[in-house]
Scaffold this motif. Structure first.
Motif, PDB file in Angstrom:
ATOM      1  N   UNK A 235       0.815  -1.213   0.000  1.00 61.73           N
ATOM      2  CA  UNK A 235       0.000   0.000   0.000  1.00 61.73           C
ATOM      3  C   UNK A 235       0.849   1.264   0.000  1.00 61.73           C
TER       4      UNK A 235
ATOM      5  N   UNK B 283      -2.175  10.869  -1.667  1.00 57.27           N
ATOM      6  CA  UNK B 283      -3.596  10.530  -1.480  1.00 57.27           C
ATOM      7  C   UNK B 283      -3.724   9.149  -0.839  1.00 57.27           C
ATOM      8  N   UNK B 284      -2.876   8.210  -1.258  1.00 54.68           N
ATOM      9  CA  UNK B 284      -2.956   6.860  -0.689  1.00 54.68           C
ATOM     10  C   UNK B 284      -2.445   6.829   0.743  1.00 54.68           C
TER      11      UNK B 284
ATOM     12  N   UNK C 208      -5.048   8.460   3.005  1.00 51.01           N
ATOM     13  CA  UNK C 208      -6.257   7.648   3.131  1.00 51.01           C
ATOM     14  C   UNK C 208      -6.064   6.519   4.140  1.00 51.01           C
ATOM     15  N   UNK C 209      -4.913   5.853   4.049  1.00 51.00           N
ATOM     16  CA  UNK C 209      -4.675   4.740   4.967  1.00 51.00           C
ATOM     17  C   UNK C 209      -4.297   5.232   6.364  1.00 51.00           C
ATOM     18  N   UNK C 210      -3.702   6.410   6.424  1.00 50.51           N
ATOM     19  CA  UNK C 210      -3.261   6.918   7.726  1.00 50.51           C
ATOM     20  C   UNK C 210      -4.447   7.291   8.616  1.00 50.51           C
ATOM     21  N   UNK C 211      -5.485   7.858   7.994  1.00 48.72           N
ATOM     22  CA  UNK C 211      -6.664   8.260   8.768  1.00 48.72           C
ATOM     23  C   UNK C 211      -7.212   7.082   9.568  1.00 48.72           C
ATOM     24  N   UNK C 212      -7.403   5.957   8.867  1.00 49.25           N
ATOM     25  CA  UNK C 212      -7.938   4.784   9.550  1.00 49.25           C
ATOM     26  C   UNK C 212      -6.934   4.163  10.516  1.00 49.25           C
ATOM     27  N   UNK C 213      -5.674   4.184  10.111  1.00 48.02           N
ATOM     28  CA  UNK C 213      -4.661   3.566  10.972  1.00 48.02           C
ATOM     29  C   UNK C 213      -4.556   4.272  12.313  1.00 48.02           C
TER      30      UNK C 213
ATOM     31  N   UNK D 181      -7.317   2.682  14.128  1.00 50.54           N
ATOM     32  CA  UNK D 181      -7.324   1.225  14.240  1.00 50.54           C
ATOM     33  C   UNK D 181      -6.094   0.663  14.957  1.00 50.54           C
ATOM     34  N   UNK D 182      -4.921   1.258  14.704  1.00 49.62           N
ATOM     35  CA  UNK D 182      -3.723   0.676  15.327  1.00 49.62           C
ATOM     36  C   UNK D 182      -3.778   0.758  16.854  1.00 49.62           C
TER      37      UNK D 182
ATOM     38  N   UNK E 131      -6.102  -1.962  17.909  1.00 48.09           N
ATOM     39  CA  UNK E 131      -5.468  -3.284  17.778  1.00 48.09           C
ATOM     40  C   UNK E 131      -4.554  -3.543  18.968  1.00 48.09           C
TER      41      UNK E 131
END
Lengths: 473, 334
Positions: free
Chosen positions: B68, B296-297, B300-305, B308-309, B312
């Motif tokens: 990713x 952009x990628x 996008x993944x950082x917002x959720x991480x 979520x991290x 977790x």
């Protein structure tokens, strides 16, 4: 021997082989996780021990299936890079984050709570234990959400631009995730997972009922499965129809191959059977219903359907494979519906547990869901060839710069290891299915609280503790 | 904000988390043939059975996250390390199914077969990971955006030694985990093993660290250019001090301290590696900015991480807490 296939073909075969094994396991674990959740919920609500006992029976199966799904799944995530590195480089910016979200929101959730679900019933309260089962079930579905979004984007790419080095980059993440075919594929696959598990549970229950039709746990399992068959099969057929219409809109060439339509025509027939002859662009021994093809796909008896002749022949997928795998899937879908309706009729007449024939039918249908899933995925995956990203990136341009012997050797290694390991796994599953679901689990007899039914019993103590239906009656 | 740097840090964290977490459960696979009593074997297995799956998920995060956030690195490293990675995947299959299958086998002989699979799977997974590390350290041929070497380039004396070093390190982690989670004979056995393994690991760290410096000029410069060595000198010193402390804890019969000390040793070695690599992700030619996904990628993944991290980590910690304390023999009856 390591030059058997060229590198790209060997890589394709490897992907086809490993994903075909893999998909069976998560499909069953999605359905079983939800089944376990329902059973545990019913047990907590009603306090009836039978639910707990069925839970214990199936949680062992779940653990074996889940474990095989995990190890075969890790292979998939790395194979994208090892064998398809050009694809990885180009699609990473779009598909990578979706897979990243799958890991973060689903895999960790499942794995984190699986331990508590399998081993923790002694160590946490009933509600927390139930919560863990819910999280595992939820995780299986979230995982399906993301991976089907990934696959759907490859089928119907949307919301992207292409940058100066040829990578796909996101322009609109909403359109990427909810690309045109995703909602249909997601619903279709989740229902398929539920049906797969329902018929697995139903088949195992039927086998035990054929031996002893008074077994109350088997009766309950059978009854629940038949309800699922009755309710979910028709919904699945409708969902499949919608999915097909969506495919017609976005991948008409795939539909032409599925239907065996070589010629574009108005009022196209529905070809039931026959053998597609790609060279002569015809179907031998065709059994067809006039106009029905157009009616189903366009809702108009004289509707126009594009045939394969509208596309250059070198871009066609493997027509016989797509044509036949599609028919196998559909035939199984309707067989499931028939079993569901039959069970409803017997239930209405109060003979559900007396009819030997429906139990035999259910027994034959035990693996039907898995077969239908494989057939359906072959239809959609072979049907989107020769592309990995539909219309944009060809399979031949996606592969890693590897020598053919490397890919052939790894293909051989995967085939050997998978047959040994998953062959053994399937054998152990059959052993688990052979245990009679009885009312006399060890812990009930001794009256002592125990940890949850065996995921890691000490050797020799597990098997057999549920094998005698008469024990302690 | 430099998202590339943030992601490089997060990926480094994910890989480290994997190494520690799966390290100790692979280590138990390595120690398994030396554990003789069936009950001790069951205890060792049960001490990791609730966790191994979550531990291995960090490996999937490592792979998926690299795909990713640094797709170019993923696209180069995966084919370059083709053989060790395929071996690792196949080994992890044998290792992973053994947790279930050994209890399902028809006979003692069947169980023994899966136990052998468990050990060999753990060994080859650890060895392949170490080889992959060595192959990455010694550098990967790249032309334009693709791997340009052959499929045996990874195989050198250096990569074989790093492979062995990881095997020794994981075995030590596993031994110290069992010291923490078990009692009596098994604990004693592990304490003895840990003592020897500590000496072995200390030597391996020294050999690999020095050998590595001669593999590529930037490594040597990173460590020995003024004023770098002033800041970096504590790293090897701490490795030495911590190794001695670990030996002392083992002799004194401490239970948790050895495990934490080994994690410390791994952390120092890992830090040393990261310092040597930076800013490259595929030495010697591709740096993290060249390999990174577009912003952009990454965003996008950082917002959720970011959400979520921490979650977790919280529920993983909860799961470890639920199964806290010693594994008990009577826990295994079902």
């Amino acid at each position: 021997m390591f030059e058997l296939f060229d590198a790209v073909l060997a890589a394709r075969l490897q992907f086809a082989f490993t994903i075909s094994f893999h998909i069976i396991f998560p499909a069953i674990s999605i359905g079983l996780a939800w089944y376990l959740m329902v059973l545990q919920g019913l047990w907590l609500k009603t306090g009836r021990d039978i639910y707990k006992r069925i839970w214990r029976y199936w949680v062992k199966v779940f653990a074996v299936v889940f474990g095989m799904g995990v190890v075969s799944g890790i292979v998939m995530s790395y194979q994208i890079g090892t064998n398809w590195s050009v694809f990885s480089d180009k699609t990473g910016p779009i598909l990578g984050p979706l897979m990243g979200y799958e890991v973060l929101s689903a895999f960790f959730l499942e794995a984190g709570f699986l331990g508590v679900m399998l081993f923790g019933s002694e160590r946490v309260g009933r509600k927390l234990h139930f919560f863990s089962t819910i999280m595992v079930a939820l995780g299986t579905m979230i995982s399906g959400f993301w991976i089907l979004s990934v696959n759907s984007w490859m089928q119907t790419p949307a919301g992207f631009n292409i940058n100066e080095v040829g990578q796909f980059i996101a322009a609109d993440w909403w359109q990427v995730v909810f690309n045109p075919s995703f909602p249909y594929r997601f619903v279709h696959m989740m229902l398929a997972a539920f049906l797969t598990s329902a018929f697995l549970v139903g088949g195992v229950a039927a086998w035990h009922l054929l031996r002893d039709k008074t077994n109350s746990a088997a009766k309950l399992m059978f009854s629940m499965s038949m309800w699922m068959a009755l309710i979910v099969s028709p919904v699945q057929i409708i969902a499949g129809d919608f999915h097909g219409l969506n495919t017609l809109e976005h991948q008409p060439m795939k539909i032409a191959a599925m239907e065996g339509h070589f010629e574009s025509q108005n009022g196209a027939p529905l070809v039931l059977f026959g053998w597609p002859d790609v060279e002569n662009e015809t179907i031998h021994g065709k059994v067809a219903i006039p106009k029905l093809g157009s009616l189903i796909l366009t809702h108009d008896l004289d509707g126009h359907l594009t045939g394969l002749d509208a596309y250059p022949k070198e871009d066609w997928p493997n027509v016989p494979l797509v044509f036949w795998s599609f028919r196998i899937m559909v035939a199984i879908g309707f067989s499931m519906l028939m079993v569901g309706l039959w069970s409803a009729w017997l239930r209405y007449r109060n003979k559900l547990y007396d009819s030997t024939w429906i139990k035999r039918a259910a027994l034959i249908m035990t693996p039907s869901g898995s077969i239908a899933i494989l057939a359906g995925w072959i239809t959609t995956e072979v049907g989107r060839q020769p592309y990995t990203v539909y219309g944009l990136l060809r399979t031949i341009d996606s592969a890693s710069p590897l020598d053919a012997p490397a890919v052939n050797a790894s293909l051989l290694a995967f085939v050997v290891v998978y047959f040994i390991v998953f062959g053994a796994g399937i054998y152990y599953l059959f052993k688990l299915f052979k245990r009679t679901p009885s009312l006399n689990e060890r812990d009930i007899k001794t009256g002592q609280p125990r940890r949850v039914a065996g995921i890691t019993p000490i050797q020799g103590l597990d098997d057999g503790n549920t094998s005698d239906p008469k024990e302690g009656r | 904000m430099d998202y590339v740097l943030i992601w490089a840090g997060l990926m480094a964290f994910a890989v480290f988390a994997y190494v520690i977490l799966d390290g100790f459960d692979l280590g138990i696979g390595l120690l398994f043939p030396f554990i003789k009593q069936p009950r001790d074997k069951a205890n060792a297995m049960n001490s990791i059975a609730p966790f191994w799956d979550g531990n291995e998920t960090w490996l999937v995060l490592g792979g998926g996250g690299l795909y990713a956030t640094f797709p170019l690195a993923f696209a180069i490293i995966m084919p370059a390390l083709y053989v060790p990675l395929i071996v690792m995947l196949l080994a992890l299959i044998f290792r992973g199914v053994a947790f279930e299958f050994r209890w399902r086998a028809d006979s003692g002989a069947g169980m023994k077969r899966w136990d052998i699979g468990f050990t060999l799977g753990s060994f080859f997974a650890a060895f392949a990971q170490g080889i992959a590390l060595g192959a990455l350290v010694q550098g990967i041929d790249v032309v334009e955006r693709a791997y340009a070497g052959g499929w045996w380039d990874w195989l050198t004396p250096f990569s074989l030694v790093t492979g062995l070093a990881v095997v020794v390190g994981y075995a030590l982690l596993g031994a110290c985990w069992l010291i923490y989670k078990t009692e009596d004979d098994l604990q004693k056995l592990c304490r003895r093993a840990a003592f020897g393994l500590t000496l072995a690991l200390g030597s391996m760290i020294a050999v690999v660290s020095i050998w590595m410096l001669f593999k590529q000029d930037p490594y040597m410069k990173r460590w020995f250019d003024y004023p770098n060595y002033l800041y970096l000198l504590p790293v090897p010193l701490l490795v030495g001090v911590l190794s001695l402390y670990l030996l002392r804890c083992l002799r004194k019969g401490k239970e948790l301290a050895p495990f934490l000390s080994v994690i410390g040793l791994f952390a120092l070695s890992y830090f040393g590696l990261c310092i040597s690599f930076y800013p490259n992700i595929v030495p010697p030619s591709i740096d993290i900015w060249q390999a990174a996904s577009p912003e952009s990628s990454l965003k996008f993944l950082l917002v959720g991480s970011a959400v979520l991290i921490p979650m977790i980590i919280a529920y993983t910690a909860y799961s470890y807490w639920v199964f806290r304390g010693k594994v008990k023999a009577e826990d295994q009856y079902h």
